[in-house]
Scaffold this active site. Structure first.
Site, PDB file in Angstrom:
ATOM      1  N   ASP A  99       0.874  -1.160   0.000  1.00 41.32           N
ATOM      2  CA  ASP A  99       0.000   0.000   0.000  1.00 41.32           C
ATOM      3  C   ASP A  99       0.917   1.217   0.000  1.00 41.32           C
ATOM      4  O   ASP A  99       1.674   1.417   0.944  1.00 41.32           O
ATOM      5  CB  ASP A  99      -0.872  -0.023   1.269  1.00 41.32           C
ATOM      6  CG  ASP A  99      -1.820   1.160   1.298  1.00 41.32           C
ATOM      7  OD1 ASP A  99      -1.630   2.082   0.477  1.00 41.32           O
ATOM      8  OD2 ASP A  99      -2.728   1.152   2.143  1.00 41.32           O
ATOM      9  N   LYS A 157       0.928   9.193 -18.688  1.00 42.95           N
ATOM     10  CA  LYS A 157       0.024  10.330 -18.743  1.00 42.95           C
ATOM     11  C   LYS A 157      -1.307   9.936 -18.098  1.00 42.95           C
ATOM     12  O   LYS A 157      -1.565   8.741 -17.967  1.00 42.95           O
ATOM     13  CB  LYS A 157      -0.187  10.779 -20.194  1.00 42.95           C
ATOM     14  CG  LYS A 157      -0.912   9.720 -21.058  1.00 42.95           C
ATOM     15  CD  LYS A 157      -1.600  10.332 -22.213  1.00 42.95           C
ATOM     16  CE  LYS A 157      -3.016  10.697 -21.918  1.00 42.95           C
ATOM     17  NZ  LYS A 157      -4.008   9.661 -22.129  1.00 42.95           N
ATOM     18  N   HIS A 187       2.729   7.434 -25.470  1.00 44.33           N
ATOM     19  CA  HIS A 187       2.975   6.221 -26.257  1.00 44.33           C
ATOM     20  C   HIS A 187       2.867   6.473 -27.758  1.00 44.33           C
ATOM     21  O   HIS A 187       3.353   5.688 -28.563  1.00 44.33           O
ATOM     22  CB  HIS A 187       2.084   5.057 -25.795  1.00 44.33           C
ATOM     23  CG  HIS A 187       0.667   5.109 -26.258  1.00 44.33           C
ATOM     24  ND1 HIS A 187      -0.300   5.819 -25.603  1.00 44.33           N
ATOM     25  CD2 HIS A 187       0.036   4.540 -27.311  1.00 44.33           C
ATOM     26  CE1 HIS A 187      -1.451   5.686 -26.226  1.00 44.33           C
ATOM     27  NE2 HIS A 187      -1.279   4.908 -27.275  1.00 44.33           N
ATOM     28  N   LYS A 191       5.094   4.967 -31.737  1.00 46.11           N
ATOM     29  CA  LYS A 191       4.468   4.340 -32.914  1.00 46.11           C
ATOM     30  C   LYS A 191       5.413   4.455 -34.108  1.00 46.11           C
ATOM     31  O   LYS A 191       6.071   5.468 -34.308  1.00 46.11           O
ATOM     32  CB  LYS A 191       3.122   5.000 -33.218  1.00 46.11           C
ATOM     33  CG  LYS A 191       2.071   4.653 -32.160  1.00 46.11           C
ATOM     34  CD  LYS A 191       0.701   5.114 -32.551  1.00 46.11           C
ATOM     35  CE  LYS A 191      -0.263   4.996 -31.381  1.00 46.11           C
ATOM     36  NZ  LYS A 191      -1.054   3.787 -31.351  1.00 46.11           N
ATOM     37  N   GLU A 225     -11.307   7.242 -32.966  1.00 46.04           N
ATOM     38  CA  GLU A 225     -11.467   5.923 -32.342  1.00 46.04           C
ATOM     39  C   GLU A 225     -12.915   5.478 -32.475  1.00 46.04           C
ATOM     40  O   GLU A 225     -13.834   6.305 -32.383  1.00 46.04           O
ATOM     41  CB  GLU A 225     -11.116   5.999 -30.853  1.00 46.04           C
ATOM     42  CG  GLU A 225      -9.678   6.362 -30.603  1.00 46.04           C
ATOM     43  CD  GLU A 225      -9.356   6.322 -29.116  1.00 46.04           C
ATOM     44  OE1 GLU A 225      -8.903   5.275 -28.650  1.00 46.04           O
ATOM     45  OE2 GLU A 225      -9.606   7.323 -28.435  1.00 46.04           O
ATOM     46  N   ASP A 244      -7.228  14.268 -22.520  1.00 46.87           N
ATOM     47  CA  ASP A 244      -6.863  12.861 -22.699  1.00 46.87           C
ATOM     48  C   ASP A 244      -6.015  12.645 -23.959  1.00 46.87           C
ATOM     49  O   ASP A 244      -5.126  11.808 -23.971  1.00 46.87           O
ATOM     50  CB  ASP A 244      -8.150  12.028 -22.792  1.00 46.87           C
ATOM     51  CG  ASP A 244      -7.895  10.535 -22.845  1.00 46.87           C
ATOM     52  OD1 ASP A 244      -7.059  10.058 -22.052  1.00 46.87           O
ATOM     53  OD2 ASP A 244      -8.518   9.847 -23.679  1.00 46.87           O
ATOM     54  N   HIS A 249      -0.953  13.442 -27.089  1.00 43.95           N
ATOM     55  CA  HIS A 249      -0.710  12.754 -28.362  1.00 43.95           C
ATOM     56  C   HIS A 249      -0.768  13.690 -29.576  1.00 43.95           C
ATOM     57  O   HIS A 249       0.134  13.711 -30.403  1.00 43.95           O
ATOM     58  CB  HIS A 249      -1.728  11.633 -28.579  1.00 43.95           C
ATOM     59  CG  HIS A 249      -1.811  10.656 -27.431  1.00 43.95           C
ATOM     60  ND1 HIS A 249      -0.726  10.295 -26.692  1.00 43.95           N
ATOM     61  CD2 HIS A 249      -2.854   9.958 -26.914  1.00 43.95           C
ATOM     62  CE1 HIS A 249      -1.095   9.416 -25.759  1.00 43.95           C
ATOM     63  NE2 HIS A 249      -2.380   9.202 -25.877  1.00 43.95           N
ATOM     64  N   LYS A 353     -14.181   9.846 -29.700  1.00 43.87           N
ATOM     65  CA  LYS A 353     -14.600   8.460 -29.449  1.00 43.87           C
ATOM     66  C   LYS A 353     -15.859   8.175 -30.252  1.00 43.87           C
ATOM     67  O   LYS A 353     -16.624   9.089 -30.568  1.00 43.87           O
ATOM     68  CB  LYS A 353     -14.943   8.271 -27.968  1.00 43.87           C
ATOM     69  CG  LYS A 353     -13.841   8.682 -27.000  1.00 43.87           C
ATOM     70  CD  LYS A 353     -12.817   7.602 -26.842  1.00 43.87           C
ATOM     71  CE  LYS A 353     -11.801   7.991 -25.789  1.00 43.87           C
ATOM     72  NZ  LYS A 353     -10.525   7.298 -25.955  1.00 43.87           N
TER      73      LYS A 353
HETATM   74  C1  BG6 Z   1      -4.766   6.842 -24.362  1.00 40.42           C
HETATM   75  C2  BG6 Z   1      -6.075   7.476 -23.992  1.00 40.42           C
HETATM   76  O1  BG6 Z   1      -3.694   7.692 -24.024  1.00 40.42           O
HETATM   77  O2  BG6 Z   1      -4.718   6.612 -25.768  1.00 40.42           O
HETATM   78  C3  BG6 Z   1      -7.242   6.610 -24.443  1.00 40.42           C
HETATM   79  O3  BG6 Z   1      -6.140   7.655 -22.588  1.00 40.42           O
HETATM   80  C4  BG6 Z   1      -7.118   6.278 -25.909  1.00 40.42           C
HETATM   81  O4  BG6 Z   1      -8.489   7.274 -24.195  1.00 40.42           O
HETATM   82  C5  BG6 Z   1      -5.735   5.723 -26.227  1.00 40.42           C
HETATM   83  O5  BG6 Z   1      -8.122   5.318 -26.221  1.00 40.42           O
HETATM   84  C6  BG6 Z   1      -5.540   5.554 -27.730  1.00 40.42           C
HETATM   85  O6  BG6 Z   1      -4.322   4.894 -27.979  1.00 40.42           O
HETATM   86  P1  BG6 Z   1      -4.122   4.044 -29.317  1.00 40.42           P
HETATM   87  O7  BG6 Z   1      -2.684   3.653 -29.296  1.00 40.42           O
HETATM   88  O8  BG6 Z   1      -5.065   2.894 -29.232  1.00 40.42           O
HETATM   89  O9  BG6 Z   1      -4.470   4.968 -30.442  1.00 40.42           O
END
Ligand code: BG6
Length: 501
Positions: A99, A157, A187, A191, A225, A244, A249, A353
């Protein structure tokens, strides 16, 4: 199964020997992304033999329970490998129940004993946990005496909800770790196409002379997405698409498109150039936020032929609140980079989304020919596709074959990474984890980068939060609210929607 023993970094020519401690080790990110990425790296011989992976959580599991959980939940989704390799991977895994708020707790003693004697190898603390735990975690490992000179910390993040929050986290983490030990993950930077963007720009001579406002009409960056947010209300209500996705990104992608050529391919040179782009973004606030930004929220609709609920009706542990009604699941922004190269070139950013497809791409729309001698025809366009099916397409004009009048047709000149290189494209996390293990921070965000991004985002949020207007509804499965189309339409432009898979 023998536990790997301590070793020094020099014993491994492949990667530094490390203890990788994942805080939040049984959580979604760890199970879905980190452990599969580590397994694939191990299978390809890129983990040093004595490297260990230590998951931390409050779940009360021991090593063997945790290995069982990974066997059941992670293995089925992996690219196949041999049984021996899988056993070796399992042998690297450990679990400690801790914890973080209670430094007296027995779990800290267990972690201390597990790490003892390995002070001279790399020690990585990966925080796959919410941002409010970053400061307390860093203080706890410090108080437990676990931070060594060869320690690094990896932060997922979101880094805060605004500039002040990000600064606070950066201060708290910075009180324990030096900046060179802090790896802030985005991330998207891992890519394949994103890295290829730099190679495309800076390893080919023909693009750079036309990569500016003289030749480029505008740039579009879309991260669409098809998924919704079921089960994520607790997080998403307080994040929304701007925090987000855009703050991190999309702005990172914008930086890579807009940055000046760095003097060297090195960690500081590249990050220096990215920061300059963020600092050159034209601030958007007040009435300009109303003109240059769009917010949307999905309502019930159809995606991939299936009925899906609206954001407010997504299944979740908690009921929707006022924050749920106000949060945006879609945003589009017209940004501008105020410098010599990009003056007057709009950068349109869009993410949402429950759009019709998962599709991320950067579109460079060139200007029309200065004087056309043919009827028809359309300007050239370069499309860099991040996902799905990574690749690069240049749309050129060509003559339709035939003996009659000259008819023009846009034709794609395509490079598909999968077809060209015929190799598995690694997941972004695999690349980034290997960089963490190698101690290479080039693809991670520096403190000033993160803060510069928030400095641009904050006034937009302030304007949105100061008014009563709610996000514009859009039906799930459509390309977003009408205002997003008007954002381009009023200057005679349109979003690039072709080539959908
Ligand atoms: C994340 C977000 O950082 O990236 C998510 O918090 C999102 O909401 C995701 O779905 C998308 O990542 P990827 O690599 O699937 O495009």
């Amino acid at each position: 199964m023998p536990a790997p023993s301590a070793a020094t970094a020099s014993e491994s020519p492949t990667a530094h020997v490390a203890d990788l401690v994942i805080f939040g080790g049984t959580g979604d990110l760890s199970m879905r992304k980190l452990l599969p990425a580590l397994y694939h790296a191990d299978r390809d011989g890129r983990l040093a033999p004595q490297t260990r992976i230590i998951a931390m959580s409050r779940s009360g599991l021991d090593d063997s329970d945790f290995r069982g959980k990974v066997e059941a939940e992670v293995r089925p989704g992996l690219h196949a490998g041999d049984a021996e390799g899988w056993e070796r991977f399992l042998g690297r895994l450990h679990h400690v129940s801790v914890d973080v708020g209670d430094i007296q707790q027995a779990g800290w003693g267990a972690l201390t004993r597990l790490l003892a004697g390995r002070e001279d190898i790399d020690r990585i603390f990966y925080l796959a946990s919410p941002p409010m735990t970053f400061g307390p975690f860093c203080r706890a490992v410090h108080e437990a005496g676990l931070v060594t000179p060869r320690s690094r910390v990896v932060l997922e993040k979101p880094l805060g909800r605004d500039l002040a929050g990000a600064q606070q986290i950066n201060d708290e983490v910075g009180a324990i770790f030096d900046e060179h030990q802090i790896f802030r993950i985005d991330h998207y930077l891992g890519k394949e196409t994103v890295q290829n963007l730099l190679v495309l720009r800076f390893a080919n001579a023909f693009l750079e002379p036309i990569w500016n406002s003289l030749w480029i009409d505008h740039v579009q960056i879309t991260v669409a997405e098809s998924v919704g947010t079921p089960g994520r209300r607790g997080y998403y209500d307080h994040a929304g698409a701007l925090r987000d996705m855009v703050q991190n990104h999309l702005l990172q992608l914008l930086c890579l498109v807009a940055m000046e050529p760095p003097a060297r391919n090195d960690r500081e040179a590249i990050r220096d150039e990215k920061v300059k782009v963020l600092q050159a973004l034209r601030p958007i606030s007040g009435g300009e936020a109303d003109r240059f930004t769009v917010r949307g929220q999905y309502v019930a609709g159809q995606v991939d032929g299936k009925d899906v609920p609206g954001y407010l009706d997504e299944p979740d542990k908690t009921a929707p609140t006022e924050a749920s009604r106000r949060v945006e699941t879609f945003t589009a922004i017209r940004a501008e980079v105020k410098n010599w190269r990009w003056a007057g070139v709009p950068f349109y950013l869009r993410t949402g989304k429950r759009l019709p497809h998962r599709r991320s791409e950067i579109v460079i729309q060139f200007k029309d020919v200065p004087h056309s001698i043919y009827p028809g025809g359309s300007p050239n366009r370069l499309v860099l596709r991040l996902q799905p099916s990574e690749g690069i397409t240049l749309h050129l004009m060509a003559k339709e074959p035939g003996a009659g009048e000259v008819l023009l047709r846009p034709v794609p000149l395509s490079l598909s990474f999968a077809d060209t290189f015929r190799t598995r494209v690694p997941e972004a996390y695999e690349r980034l984890l290997m960089d963490v293990l190698a101690g290479n921070p080039t693809l991670f965000m520096r403190r000033d980068e993160v803060e510069a991004a928030w400095r641009w985002i904050d006034p937009i949020i302030a304007t949105w939060e100061s008014g009563d207007a709610l996000p514009e509804p859009y039906a799930a499965g459509t390309t977003g609210p009408a205002a997003a189309h008007e954002l381009l339409g009023r200057s005679g432009r349109a979003w690039h929607e072709e080539d959908l898979p």
